[in-house]
Design an enzyme around this catalytic site. Structure first.
Site, PDB file in Angstrom:
ATOM      1  N   HIS A 242      13.635  55.120  64.441  1.00  0.00           N
ATOM      2  CA  HIS A 242      13.156  56.049  65.326  1.00  0.00           C
ATOM      3  C   HIS A 242      12.039  55.564  67.006  1.00  0.00           C
ATOM      4  O   HIS A 242      12.394  54.440  67.807  1.00  0.00           O
ATOM      5  CB  HIS A 242      13.723  56.993  65.447  1.00  0.00           C
ATOM      6  N   LYS A 335       4.214  60.293  68.397  1.00  0.00           N
ATOM      7  CA  LYS A 335       3.976  61.831  67.835  1.00  0.00           C
ATOM      8  C   LYS A 335       5.390  62.372  67.432  1.00  0.00           C
ATOM      9  O   LYS A 335       6.080  62.546  68.086  1.00  0.00           O
ATOM     10  CB  LYS A 335       3.544  62.954  68.815  1.00  0.00           C
TER      11      LYS A 335
HETATM   12  C1  BG6 Z   1      17.645  60.999  61.222  1.00  0.00           C
HETATM   13  C2  BG6 Z   1      16.704  61.882  60.605  1.00  0.00           C
HETATM   14  O1  BG6 Z   1      17.501  60.115  61.369  1.00  0.00           O
HETATM   15  O2  BG6 Z   1      16.386  61.997  62.834  1.00  0.00           O
HETATM   16  C3  BG6 Z   1      15.831  63.598  60.468  1.00  0.00           C
HETATM   17  O3  BG6 Z   1      16.027  61.564  59.192  1.00  0.00           O
HETATM   18  C4  BG6 Z   1      16.084  63.878  62.096  1.00  0.00           C
HETATM   19  O4  BG6 Z   1      14.758  64.129  60.066  1.00  0.00           O
HETATM   20  C5  BG6 Z   1      16.857  63.415  62.851  1.00  0.00           C
HETATM   21  O5  BG6 Z   1      16.632  65.441  62.103  1.00  0.00           O
HETATM   22  C6  BG6 Z   1      17.227  63.544  64.691  1.00  0.00           C
HETATM   23  O6  BG6 Z   1      18.286  63.242  64.780  1.00  0.00           O
HETATM   24  P1  BG6 Z   1      18.286  63.803  65.973  1.00  0.00           P
HETATM   25  O7  BG6 Z   1      19.731  62.588  67.015  1.00  0.00           O
HETATM   26  O8  BG6 Z   1      19.065  64.962  66.250  1.00  0.00           O
HETATM   27  O9  BG6 Z   1      17.184  63.794  67.234  1.00  0.00           O
END
Ligand code: BG6
Length: 490
Positions: A242, A335
């Site tokens: 991400h 971070k």
């Molecule tokens: C996922 C992770 O890809 O993204 C999770 O595996 C995380 O650990 C999540 O909580 C966060 O996604 P969003 O859309 O809720 O910010």
């Protein structure tokens, strides 16, 4: 769509992701009239269930995001009538053969039957399930597309093995590697902001930008997902995918066009210009429990699904560097952490100081006020604001930092679609702009693999931080090394 129908198969239909994201997104697309008239949804998982049980299972997940519940209740019923279920193993093609029969029975109204699979299953059965689906259930009359979601391996080698395994059954053009952050409204808007506004792009380089921060924080822990999480840790869970995707879109050169290949070519290029992360540019943390008078917040190691004494980081701060003419010398500070003091995802762009600033002595005592900052708040409360220096109105001359502020909620007054809605619709339309190409994935792993292996070989212990805190102190030293201060939530 006049001549074709669409079947969507959710492999791993009783899993968390399916219930929380995939079915609600499919329903929202249906409700908004974005799915073809003739469509069916098939759940596939190991547990035995009838179509009725399956409909009951998912009916509670179909939220009426757009209109009042009464208005969409009718649509829910119609949607559920098009949902079917097939039980079967993931690693044996017999179940997929039965699924194929079931699908064919429904796909009789149109000459072309397009088929889309979402593999929402553990990584150890990815390849087998892709094989079963591709060999038994490929459409004979239309297209077949398969969506896979991370983890795409744990490092360069395992990721390549996975890619090779999938490529035995699927062509690259059939494979949609999802990164749901790319489906978020503000991330899609990043390139619009940069390339459709004259005021930003000329400043988007080392001459004007001092540093960039990408911050992901959650105010909850692993909450029962510890078993999965412990095998990956925060770097593999959110940073390698991400956060890096955000940096890539932020930092890439202008693509030749909006064509998926043109965009992805630029993303790969910039990722390949990044330096592999060095261990001394990394700070790891793990949250510990916190006892207060009225509550008791569990530490990561208190999660029953986490192995005793685990060193897996739930927090990481990383400095990244891009070796190209645009970004040389600009630190990108990433971070990410769980169980911190707030939930947010944002990009913060710190501009350089104004050279020879004649207002220097009229500014507030805080020197940060003298430089502009652009904040792109991905969530929650999506917004984009630019901090500028402004005269405090009234007699006398005093400057203050204030905001040119675009708040999505008050400006657009509409619900934003969930990331999965956008991404699923893109798969239906065959648009790969927001999906990860195999070479992007390889380049991403190359940046993190040596450092991850070093951490594991040296058994680097994460710094403990209390649940609900701002994270380990070490993160501040890392930022200070680059003359940066992490931005607080505003
Ligand atoms: C996922 C992770 O890809 O993204 C999770 O595996 C995380 O650990 C999540 O909580 C966060 O996604 P969003 O859309 O809720 O910010």
């Amino acid at each position: 769509w006049v001549t074709s129908s669409l079947s969507v198969v959710v492999v791993g239909a009783s899993g968390d992701l399916a219930k929380k994201k995939i079915f609600p997104a499919l329903f929202a697309l249906y409700y908004e009239g974005l799915l073809p008239e003739e469509f069916q949804i098939f759940g596939y998982a190991r547990s035995k269930m009838s179509d009725t049980d399956f409909r009951d299972l998912i009916s509670s997940t179909l939220t009426c995001r757009i209109d009042a519940a009464e208005k969409c209740g009718d649509a829910q019923e119609k949607f559920l009538k098009r949902c079917f279920y097939q039980a079967g193993p993931y690693d044996d093609s017999s179940g997929f053969a039965q699924l194929n029969t079931k699908m064919s029975e429904q796909e009789v109204s149109k000459p072309r039957a397009n088929r889309m699979f979402f593999l929402s299953i553990p990584p150890n059965v990815f390849i087998a399930a892709a094989g079963g689906a591709a060999e038994q259930c490929s459409s004979k009359t239309g297209w077949t597309r398969v969506i896979v979601e991370k983890p795409f391996g744990r490092d360069s080698t395992s990721s390549r093995e996975l890619s090779d395994g999938l490529s035995r059954y699927l062509r690259e053009d059939q494979t949609y590697r999802i990164d749901h952050y790319l489906g978020k409204e503000l991330i899609e808007n990043l390139t619009v902001l940069r390339f459709a506004n004259l005021v930003f792009e000329p400043l988007w380089n080392r001459d004007y930008i001092k540093s960039v921060q990408v911050i992901f924080s959650e105010n909850f822990g692993t909450e029962g997902r510890g078993g999965y999480f412990d095998q990956y840790g925060i770097i593999r869970d959110v940073i390698q995918n991400h956060l890096l995707q955000i940096v890539a879109l932020f930092a890439m050169e202008p693509p030749v066009s909006l064509d998926a290949e043109d965009i992805r070519n630029e993303k790969v290029k910039v990722v390949r210009s990044m330096q592999p992360v060095q261990l001394d540019d990394v700070v790891l943390g793990q949250y510990k429990g916190r006892k207060e008078k009225n509550f008791n917040l569990p530490g990561y190691l208190d999660d029953a699904t986490v192995p005793k004494g685990s060193l897996t980081p739930t927090f990481a701060a990383i400095a990244m560097h891009i070796n190209n003419a645009r970004w040389d010398g600009v630190p990108f500070l990433l971070k990410a952490g769980k169980a911190l003091d707030n939930r947010r995802a944002e990009i913060r762009v710190q501009f350089r100081h104004i050279p020879g600033n004649i207002y220097k002595h009229k500014m507030g005592s805080n020197m940060d006020n003298t430089s502009n900052e652009l904040v792109i708040r991905i969530q929650p409360k999506e917004s984009i604001y630019l901090k500028i220096n402004n005269k405090v109105p009234g007699l006398g001359l005093r400057l203050d930092s204030t905001k040119l502020d675009l708040q999505y909620q008050s400006t657009y007054k509409k619900e934003l679609p969930d990331a999965y809605e956008r991404l699923l619709l893109d798969v239906v339309n065959g648009d790969k702009r927001l999906f990860i190409r195999f070479d992007e994935l390889e380049a991403a792993w190359e940046l993190y693999t040596p450092m991850l292996h070093e951490i594991e070989a040296k058994k680097v212990a994460p710094e403990l931080y209390p649940y609900g805190s701002r994270g380990p102190v070490g993160a501040h030293y890392l930022a200070a090394k680059y003359n940066v201060r992490w931005a607080d939530l505003e």
